[in-house]
Motif scaffolding. Structure first.
Motif, short mmCIF file in Angstrom:
data_model
loop_
_atom_site.label_atom_id
_atom_site.label_comp_id
_atom_site.label_asym_id
_atom_site.label_seq_id
_atom_site.Cartn_x
_atom_site.Cartn_y
_atom_site.Cartn_z
N GLU A 106 0.83 -1.21 0.00
CA GLU A 106 0.00 0.00 0.00
C GLU A 106 0.87 1.26 0.00
O GLU A 106 0.58 2.22 -0.72
CB GLU A 106 -0.93 0.01 1.22
N ALA A 107 1.92 1.25 0.81
CA ALA A 107 2.80 2.42 0.88
C ALA A 107 3.54 2.63 -0.44
O ALA A 107 3.75 3.77 -0.87
CB ALA A 107 3.79 2.26 2.03
N GLU A 108 3.94 1.54 -1.10
CA GLU A 108 4.59 1.67 -2.41
C GLU A 108 3.63 2.28 -3.43
O GLU A 108 4.02 3.14 -4.22
CB GLU A 108 5.07 0.29 -2.89
N ALA A 109 2.37 1.84 -3.39
CA ALA A 109 1.37 2.38 -4.32
C ALA A 109 1.13 3.87 -4.02
O ALA A 109 1.03 4.68 -4.96
CB ALA A 109 0.07 1.59 -4.22
N SER A 110 1.04 4.23 -2.77
CA SER A 110 0.85 5.64 -2.40
C SER A 110 2.03 6.50 -2.86
O SER A 110 1.83 7.63 -3.31
CB SER A 110 0.69 5.78 -0.88
N LEU A 111 3.22 5.95 -2.77
CA LEU A 111 4.39 6.69 -3.24
C LEU A 111 4.34 6.87 -4.76
O LEU A 111 4.65 7.95 -5.27
CB LEU A 111 5.68 5.96 -2.84
N ASP A 112 3.90 5.85 -5.48
CA ASP A 112 3.76 5.96 -6.94
C ASP A 112 2.76 7.06 -7.30
O ASP A 112 3.00 7.87 -8.20
CB ASP A 112 3.33 4.63 -7.55
N VAL A 113 1.64 7.11 -6.59
CA VAL A 113 0.62 8.14 -6.84
C VAL A 113 1.19 9.53 -6.54
O VAL A 113 1.01 10.47 -7.33
CB VAL A 113 -0.66 7.88 -5.99
N ALA A 114 1.91 9.64 -5.41
CA ALA A 114 2.48 10.95 -5.04
C ALA A 114 3.50 11.40 -6.07
O ALA A 114 3.56 12.59 -6.42
CB ALA A 114 3.12 10.85 -3.65
N LYS A 115 4.31 10.47 -6.59
CA LYS A 115 5.29 10.83 -7.62
C LYS A 115 4.61 11.27 -8.90
O LYS A 115 5.06 12.21 -9.57
CB LYS A 115 6.23 9.65 -7.90
N ALA A 116 3.50 10.61 -9.27
CA ALA A 116 2.76 10.99 -10.48
C ALA A 116 2.16 12.39 -10.31
O ALA A 116 2.21 13.21 -11.24
CB ALA A 116 1.68 9.96 -10.77
N LYS A 117 1.61 12.67 -9.13
CA LYS A 117 1.05 14.00 -8.87
C LYS A 117 2.15 15.06 -8.91
O LYS A 117 1.93 16.17 -9.40
CB LYS A 117 0.34 14.03 -7.51
N TYR A 118 3.31 14.72 -8.39
CA TYR A 118 4.42 15.67 -8.41
C TYR A 118 4.85 15.95 -9.85
O TYR A 118 5.09 17.11 -10.22
CB TYR A 118 5.60 15.14 -7.59
#
Length: 187
Positions: A106-118
């Motif tokens: 879950e944390a890896e997926a959240s990091l992927d989403v945050a990187k995409a938003k960035y």
């Protein structure tokens, strides 16, 4: 007279010290006396003396530790038994780690989403900056884009910290020996 006595004393002590340091036969004691000085010289030799000692006492470990998991859960697997010798870092037991593995994913997926938003915020900021330089967008529009970029960067940092915490919890599900020793109790 006092000066003569001071010089006489080292002259008497020096031959005695030499005689005491000399080599003699092992296991023997030799004595010699000199009637003129009144001094007896004895050679000291080393003799081995063995005598058993009977004593009672208590044997205690030099170092001990009550070891427990750093995370919550049920013990799923035990790698050692009482009496086993372990080295520092050897696995002792493992907690059920299914939930901790899920938290990592879950944390890896959240990091992927945050990187995409960035990445999206960076592209938006770059476009807004070019338009602002050409005079097509106001300064407040550029400020909004800059704020969105900063917020998305903070989201990446937050997601990274959450992932690191989840990974640490997963590692903590395996309990290892803190030092070399022997397992003395199962609990």
């Amino acid at each position: 007279m006092l000066l003569r006595q001071l010089f006489t004393l080292p002259v008497i002590i020096f031959p005695i010290a030499l005689a005491a340091c000399g080599e003699g036969d092992s296991g023997t004691v030799e004595s010699a006396s000199s009637p003129s000085t009144g001094v007896t010289v004895t050679r000291v030799v080393e003799v081995e003396h063995v005598e058993p000692i009977m004593a009672t006492g208590t044997i205690a470990a030099k170092q001990s530790s009550n070891i427990g998991p750093l995370v919550e859960g049920v013990v799923e697997e035990i790698f050692v038994r009482v009496g086993d010798r372990v080295q520092k870092g050897d696995k002792l037991f493992r907690m059920r780690d299914v939930d901790y593995k899920r938290l990592v994913r879950e944390a890896e997926a959240s990091l992927d989403v945050a990187k995409a938003k960035y990445a999206q915020a960076q592209r938006s900021f770059d476009r807004t900056k070019r338009l602002s330089e050409q005079g097509h967008i106001s300064e407040s529009g550029l400020d909004i884009a800059r704020t969105e970029l900063d917020v998305s960067r903070a989201g990446v940092n937050q997601a990274t910290a959450i992932l690191e915490t989840a990974q640490q919890q997963l590692r903590d599900a395996v309990v290892t020996a803190p030092f070399d020793g022997t397992v003395t109790a199962p609990y």
